[in-house]
Scaffold this motif. Sequence first.
Motif, PDB file in Angstrom:
ATOM      1  N   LYS A  27       0.844  -1.196   0.000  1.00  0.00           N
ATOM      2  CA  LYS A  27       0.000   0.000   0.000  1.00  0.00           C
ATOM      3  C   LYS A  27       0.880   1.248   0.000  1.00  0.00           C
ATOM      4  O   LYS A  27       0.992   1.959   0.986  1.00  0.00           O
ATOM      5  CB  LYS A  27      -0.940  -0.011   1.214  1.00  0.00           C
ATOM      6  CG  LYS A  27      -2.066  -1.018   1.103  1.00  0.00           C
ATOM      7  CD  LYS A  27      -3.015  -0.894   2.267  1.00  0.00           C
ATOM      8  CE  LYS A  27      -4.180  -1.850   2.124  1.00  0.00           C
ATOM      9  NZ  LYS A  27      -5.128  -1.773   3.242  1.00  0.00           N
ATOM     10  N   LYS A  28       1.505   1.512  -1.098  1.00  0.00           N
ATOM     11  CA  LYS A  28       2.362   2.681  -1.277  1.00  0.00           C
ATOM     12  C   LYS A  28       1.877   3.460  -2.491  1.00  0.00           C
ATOM     13  O   LYS A  28       1.080   2.959  -3.285  1.00  0.00           O
ATOM     14  CB  LYS A  28       3.812   2.232  -1.453  1.00  0.00           C
ATOM     15  CG  LYS A  28       3.975   1.117  -2.476  1.00  0.00           C
ATOM     16  CD  LYS A  28       5.326   0.448  -2.367  1.00  0.00           C
ATOM     17  CE  LYS A  28       5.403  -0.718  -3.345  1.00  0.00           C
ATOM     18  NZ  LYS A  28       6.646  -1.477  -3.203  1.00  0.00           N
ATOM     19  N   ASN A  29       2.373   4.629  -2.628  1.00  0.00           N
ATOM     20  CA  ASN A  29       1.909   5.474  -3.740  1.00  0.00           C
ATOM     21  C   ASN A  29       2.974   5.655  -4.811  1.00  0.00           C
ATOM     22  O   ASN A  29       2.978   6.658  -5.528  1.00  0.00           O
ATOM     23  CB  ASN A  29       1.458   6.838  -3.209  1.00  0.00           C
ATOM     24  CG  ASN A  29       2.588   7.567  -2.497  1.00  0.00           C
ATOM     25  OD1 ASN A  29       3.688   7.042  -2.354  1.00  0.00           O
ATOM     26  ND2 ASN A  29       2.311   8.785  -2.043  1.00  0.00           N
ATOM     27  N   ASP A  30       3.878   4.670  -4.937  1.00  0.00           N
ATOM     28  CA  ASP A  30       4.936   4.790  -5.933  1.00  0.00           C
ATOM     29  C   ASP A  30       4.380   4.878  -7.353  1.00  0.00           C
ATOM     30  O   ASP A  30       4.937   5.558  -8.224  1.00  0.00           O
ATOM     31  CB  ASP A  30       5.924   3.629  -5.818  1.00  0.00           C
ATOM     32  CG  ASP A  30       5.225   2.270  -5.823  1.00  0.00           C
ATOM     33  OD1 ASP A  30       3.990   2.230  -5.950  1.00  0.00           O
ATOM     34  OD2 ASP A  30       5.930   1.250  -5.669  1.00  0.00           O
ATOM     35  N   THR A  68      -6.782   7.673  -7.675  1.00  0.00           N
ATOM     36  CA  THR A  68      -5.940   8.706  -8.294  1.00  0.00           C
ATOM     37  C   THR A  68      -5.453   8.279  -9.680  1.00  0.00           C
ATOM     38  O   THR A  68      -5.523   9.043 -10.658  1.00  0.00           O
ATOM     39  CB  THR A  68      -4.728   9.010  -7.397  1.00  0.00           C
ATOM     40  OG1 THR A  68      -5.183   9.485  -6.128  1.00  0.00           O
ATOM     41  CG2 THR A  68      -3.817  10.049  -8.026  1.00  0.00           C
ATOM     42  N   VAL A  69      -4.951   7.045  -9.777  1.00  0.00           N
ATOM     43  CA  VAL A  69      -4.437   6.548 -11.053  1.00  0.00           C
ATOM     44  C   VAL A  69      -5.555   6.449 -12.090  1.00  0.00           C
ATOM     45  O   VAL A  69      -5.385   6.849 -13.267  1.00  0.00           O
ATOM     46  CB  VAL A  69      -3.752   5.184 -10.859  1.00  0.00           C
ATOM     47  CG1 VAL A  69      -3.340   4.585 -12.200  1.00  0.00           C
ATOM     48  CG2 VAL A  69      -2.535   5.326  -9.949  1.00  0.00           C
ATOM     49  N   GLU A  81      -7.431   4.955  -2.245  1.00  0.00           N
ATOM     50  CA  GLU A  81      -7.194   6.321  -2.708  1.00  0.00           C
ATOM     51  C   GLU A  81      -6.134   6.370  -3.813  1.00  0.00           C
ATOM     52  O   GLU A  81      -6.193   7.209  -4.720  1.00  0.00           O
ATOM     53  CB  GLU A  81      -6.786   7.220  -1.542  1.00  0.00           C
ATOM     54  CG  GLU A  81      -5.549   6.777  -0.774  1.00  0.00           C
ATOM     55  CD  GLU A  81      -5.876   5.851   0.388  1.00  0.00           C
ATOM     56  OE1 GLU A  81      -5.016   5.719   1.279  1.00  0.00           O
ATOM     57  OE2 GLU A  81      -6.988   5.271   0.399  1.00  0.00           O
ATOM     58  N   VAL A  82      -5.157   5.451  -3.751  1.00  0.00           N
ATOM     59  CA  VAL A  82      -4.148   5.367  -4.806  1.00  0.00           C
ATOM     60  C   VAL A  82      -4.783   4.874  -6.100  1.00  0.00           C
ATOM     61  O   VAL A  82      -4.518   5.401  -7.188  1.00  0.00           O
ATOM     62  CB  VAL A  82      -2.988   4.446  -4.378  1.00  0.00           C
ATOM     63  CG1 VAL A  82      -1.994   4.254  -5.523  1.00  0.00           C
ATOM     64  CG2 VAL A  82      -2.277   5.012  -3.156  1.00  0.00           C
ATOM     65  N   TYR A  97      -2.637  -1.989  -3.645  1.00  0.00           N
ATOM     66  CA  TYR A  97      -2.656  -0.533  -3.488  1.00  0.00           C
ATOM     67  C   TYR A  97      -3.922  -0.085  -2.749  1.00  0.00           C
ATOM     68  O   TYR A  97      -4.986  -0.680  -2.882  1.00  0.00           O
ATOM     69  CB  TYR A  97      -2.568   0.148  -4.855  1.00  0.00           C
ATOM     70  CG  TYR A  97      -1.187   0.078  -5.460  1.00  0.00           C
ATOM     71  CD1 TYR A  97      -0.158   0.902  -4.985  1.00  0.00           C
ATOM     72  CD2 TYR A  97      -0.885  -0.814  -6.485  1.00  0.00           C
ATOM     73  CE1 TYR A  97       1.124   0.828  -5.533  1.00  0.00           C
ATOM     74  CE2 TYR A  97       0.390  -0.884  -7.034  1.00  0.00           C
ATOM     75  CZ  TYR A  97       1.390  -0.065  -6.550  1.00  0.00           C
ATOM     76  OH  TYR A  97       2.656  -0.143  -7.081  1.00  0.00           O
ATOM     77  N   VAL A 153       1.725   6.343  -8.255  1.00  0.00           N
ATOM     78  CA  VAL A 153       1.196   7.685  -8.515  1.00  0.00           C
ATOM     79  C   VAL A 153       2.279   8.562  -9.129  1.00  0.00           C
ATOM     80  O   VAL A 153       2.012   9.372 -10.034  1.00  0.00           O
ATOM     81  CB  VAL A 153       0.664   8.304  -7.199  1.00  0.00           C
ATOM     82  CG1 VAL A 153       0.231   9.754  -7.426  1.00  0.00           C
ATOM     83  CG2 VAL A 153      -0.506   7.490  -6.665  1.00  0.00           C
ATOM     84  N   ASP A 154       3.506   8.407  -8.629  1.00  0.00           N
ATOM     85  CA  ASP A 154       4.608   9.180  -9.199  1.00  0.00           C
ATOM     86  C   ASP A 154       4.977   8.674 -10.595  1.00  0.00           C
ATOM     87  O   ASP A 154       5.340   9.462 -11.492  1.00  0.00           O
ATOM     88  CB  ASP A 154       5.836   9.086  -8.283  1.00  0.00           C
ATOM     89  CG  ASP A 154       5.571   9.692  -6.914  1.00  0.00           C
ATOM     90  OD1 ASP A 154       4.744  10.633  -6.833  1.00  0.00           O
ATOM     91  OD2 ASP A 154       6.172   9.221  -5.925  1.00  0.00           O
TER      92      ASP A 154
END
Length: 228
Positions: A111-114, A218-219, A214-215, A211, A116-117
Amino acid sequence: MKSIEIDDDLYAFIASQTKHIGESASQILRRLLLPEDGAAVNTPQATPAAPKVETPKATEAVKPAPAVKKTTAAAPKQPTKTAAPARTPKAAATAKPSPQAPVSEDIQTHKKNDIVDAVSQDALATFTKRVDQFLFILSAAHKLNANSFSQVESIVGKNRTYFAKSKEALLENGSSTNPKAIPDSDYWVVTNNNTAKKVNMLEQVLRKLGYAPEVVETVVNRFAPEGK
């Protein structure tokens, strides 16, 4: 009342004939030697037997009976002592399944937002076709989760398979699938579907990879800002 002397074995026999507590030797002899209707027995032994009233030993024969009741009452106490401690250690053993909590740790590490970047709006803007953006996002997901990406193979439709490791596998499991290779991976994906279906597939892929909601949102919003 008269007293007579009798041998020990004869006394023991009289005492063994006691039927109830407090019955005297005279009563025992009367019951044994005289019939119940009160008629006297003609045998000469009836007269010497009747005087045996006064022997204190008859009361002694009655006393052993209560001792038997005490031993039987003490016996049931033993099972209660052994039954109680046997179950206490088992309760502690059942409490041990709690260490299974670490399973959630595996999910948290994903559960990371990598992504998103990696899937920025500028990066998506370099592609003019929606299908190319779709493949770009899948490629980024594979690059960031190469060890667990095989989970996407469980994502299937009603009559077709969405992900496979060969083009032929997708063609065999559905018609008009238009399979395309996911860049920088050994996976293929069907692309002959509308934007809403592609959004649904991306949501399932990102959830499979762990994920957070919220991630995922966003994607998906960057891929299809106009919505499904």
